[in-house]
Motif scaffolding. Sequence first.
Motif, mmCIF file in Angstrom:
data_model
loop_
_atom_site.group_PDB
_atom_site.id
_atom_site.type_symbol
_atom_site.label_atom_id
_atom_site.label_comp_id
_atom_site.label_asym_id
_atom_site.label_seq_id
_atom_site.Cartn_x
_atom_site.Cartn_y
_atom_site.Cartn_z
ATOM 1 N N LEU A 1 0.830 -1.203 0.000
ATOM 2 C CA LEU A 1 0.000 0.000 0.000
ATOM 3 C C LEU A 1 0.866 1.256 0.000
ATOM 4 O O LEU A 1 1.902 1.320 0.682
ATOM 5 N N GLY A 2 0.414 2.253 -0.776
ATOM 6 C CA GLY A 2 1.097 3.547 -0.780
ATOM 7 C C GLY A 2 2.436 3.536 -1.468
ATOM 8 O O GLY A 2 3.416 4.084 -0.964
ATOM 9 N N ASP B 1 1.782 -14.945 -8.926
ATOM 10 C CA ASP B 1 0.720 -15.375 -9.840
ATOM 11 C C ASP B 1 -0.159 -14.177 -10.232
ATOM 12 O O ASP B 1 0.228 -13.355 -11.039
ATOM 13 N N VAL B 2 -1.327 -14.041 -9.629
ATOM 14 C CA VAL B 2 -2.282 -12.994 -9.997
ATOM 15 C C VAL B 2 -1.802 -11.649 -9.463
ATOM 16 O O VAL B 2 -1.419 -11.532 -8.298
ATOM 17 N N ILE B 3 -1.838 -10.615 -10.306
ATOM 18 C CA ILE B 3 -1.411 -9.269 -9.921
ATOM 19 C C ILE B 3 -2.526 -8.281 -10.241
ATOM 20 O O ILE B 3 -3.058 -8.277 -11.351
ATOM 21 N N VAL B 4 -2.876 -7.436 -9.279
ATOM 22 C CA VAL B 4 -3.901 -6.407 -9.473
ATOM 23 C C VAL B 4 -3.386 -5.095 -8.902
ATOM 24 O O VAL B 4 -2.931 -5.055 -7.753
ATOM 25 N N GLN B 5 -3.441 -4.010 -9.704
ATOM 26 C CA GLN B 5 -3.067 -2.681 -9.215
ATOM 27 C C GLN B 5 -4.301 -1.804 -9.158
ATOM 28 O O GLN B 5 -5.110 -1.787 -10.091
ATOM 29 N N SER B 6 -4.447 -1.062 -8.060
ATOM 30 C CA SER B 6 -5.599 -0.173 -7.911
ATOM 31 C C SER B 6 -5.316 1.164 -8.582
ATOM 32 O O SER B 6 -4.217 1.407 -9.094
ATOM 33 N N GLY B 7 -6.304 2.042 -8.580
ATOM 34 C CA GLY B 7 -6.129 3.371 -9.143
ATOM 35 C C GLY B 7 -5.136 4.201 -8.350
ATOM 36 O O GLY B 7 -4.838 3.924 -7.189
ATOM 37 N N SER C 1 -3.240 10.691 -5.244
ATOM 38 C CA SER C 1 -2.184 11.550 -4.696
ATOM 39 C C SER C 1 -0.790 11.039 -5.058
ATOM 40 O O SER C 1 0.147 11.066 -4.251
ATOM 41 N N GLY C 2 -0.673 10.518 -6.286
ATOM 42 C CA GLY C 2 0.621 10.067 -6.769
ATOM 43 C C GLY C 2 1.075 8.726 -6.235
ATOM 44 O O GLY C 2 2.217 8.320 -6.471
ATOM 45 N N LYS C 3 0.186 8.047 -5.497
ATOM 46 C CA LYS C 3 0.546 6.748 -4.946
ATOM 47 C C LYS C 3 -0.492 5.698 -5.311
ATOM 48 O O LYS C 3 -1.664 6.009 -5.522
ATOM 49 N N SER D 1 14.015 0.389 1.080
ATOM 50 C CA SER D 1 14.811 1.550 0.682
ATOM 51 C C SER D 1 14.766 1.756 -0.830
ATOM 52 O O SER D 1 14.838 2.900 -1.316
ATOM 53 N N GLU D 2 14.643 0.650 -1.574
ATOM 54 C CA GLU D 2 14.540 0.730 -3.030
ATOM 55 C C GLU D 2 13.135 1.102 -3.481
ATOM 56 O O GLU D 2 12.960 1.884 -4.412
ATOM 57 N N VAL D 3 12.151 0.551 -2.806
ATOM 58 C CA VAL D 3 10.747 0.811 -3.155
ATOM 59 C C VAL D 3 10.006 1.216 -1.872
ATOM 60 O O VAL D 3 9.477 0.366 -1.153
ATOM 61 N N PRO D 4 9.973 2.503 -1.559
ATOM 62 C CA PRO D 4 9.269 2.942 -0.355
ATOM 63 C C PRO D 4 7.756 2.684 -0.467
ATOM 64 O O PRO D 4 7.177 2.770 -1.545
ATOM 65 N N PHE D 5 7.148 2.362 0.655
ATOM 66 C CA PHE D 5 5.701 2.151 0.693
ATOM 67 C C PHE D 5 5.214 2.449 2.110
ATOM 68 O O PHE D 5 6.010 2.550 3.057
ATOM 69 N N ASN D 6 3.898 2.554 2.239
ATOM 70 C CA ASN D 6 3.318 2.853 3.543
ATOM 71 C C ASN D 6 3.156 1.598 4.400
ATOM 72 O O ASN D 6 3.413 1.622 5.601
ATOM 73 N N GLU D 7 2.713 0.509 3.762
ATOM 74 C CA GLU D 7 2.387 -0.696 4.528
ATOM 75 C C GLU D 7 2.365 -1.914 3.618
ATOM 76 O O GLU D 7 2.029 -1.811 2.438
#
Length: 417
Positions: free
Chosen positions: A267-268, A291-297, A300-302, A326-332
Amino acid sequence: MSLIVMKFGGSSVGSPERMQRVAKRIIDSQQAGNRVVVVVSAMGDTTDDLIDQSKALNPNPPAREMDMLLTTGEQISVALLSMTIHQLGHQAVSLTGWQAGIRTEAVHSKAKITDIRPDRLFKELDAGNVVIVAGFQGMTEDGDITTLGRGGSDTTAVALAAAIEADVCEIYTDVDGIYSTDPRVVKCARKLNEISYDEMLELAHLGAAVLHPRAVEYAKHNNVRLVVRSSFTQNEGTSVKEEAVMEQGVVVRGIAFDKNVARISILGVEDEPGVLAKVFGALANNGIDVDVIVQSGVKSGKADFSFTVSGDDVARAVDVINGNRSEVPFNEVTSEDNLVKVSIVGAGMVSNPGVAATMFAAISDLGVSIKMVSTSEIKVSCIIAAEPLQEVVRALHTAYGLDTAEQVFVGGPQDRR
């Protein structure tokens, strides 16, 4: 005179009585005028027992030594089966995988076959022997013993059939062919007389345990005709080949399911090029299949995205993701297990609109939520909660008109090796 490869799983040779039945079946095939090569798995629970013994002495045994240990299970099977055939008055010889000329890459526990040198096989066949080969194993060019991983005996049988240009490779199991779904779940499942490589490959990848995907891939690449038959009956089996005759009005050929599924959500994540490549590259470098990959809308740029992995890999996958923060920052990052993937497969789906809608409606009518969806030209997969799986499979089987009036005979415990 036909050249036939016959493969028997561990449940088929799991007792002296079953071993004798298999021996008589092999002799019948030879007396019918065939030259016969047999591939056998370890008897019954032998492999599990060996694993338990190893773990009692060393919880983390070296992979090389585990291969050395586990290959003994198949060697016991081939020797006992050869002895049984001799007792019945016929000639047979047992061979390990390396004696049969199977060479593999230098990877322990899941090696791939690189070459087969069948000179010894032909020599023994020319001497009038039934040749019984230990499945699941081979040898590197440096002389180390290796195992082929899950489904290795199926792969051994198909690879040998390709190497010796056999007329057919018969895979014997506890049901008399390939069915529209697991007959342990749907007793009125429909037996398929034939199925295409592509359809069988999808079903195998999606959880159908009757054939391993690597074996089907090998058969397709080498145009090996497969027949799946029961070791408990004389019924005709199911042919797996390049082109299969479609039954009139049957669009969905099979329903498969995978019970070992987990979902991970990140997330984020910054919505910028290369993010997914970094995440999935790190997972791939650690041997974790996605396997299955889904990306949400994007908001705010995230963005948020979810994907599925094997339930066995979920903890390790979360560790890899956290380790690359550190390579791919995210919220959670969150994970959810106790999920299953249920799929419909059929080559006719591409030209029949509404197939997916029928699936979604059948699942919805049961009050079950669909968490993720994946599609291709010949399959639709849904990720759902595990608890209602059997009810969902039965509902889909009915919705696509696959139910029959007959009850399937299952001869013994399921054998996945």
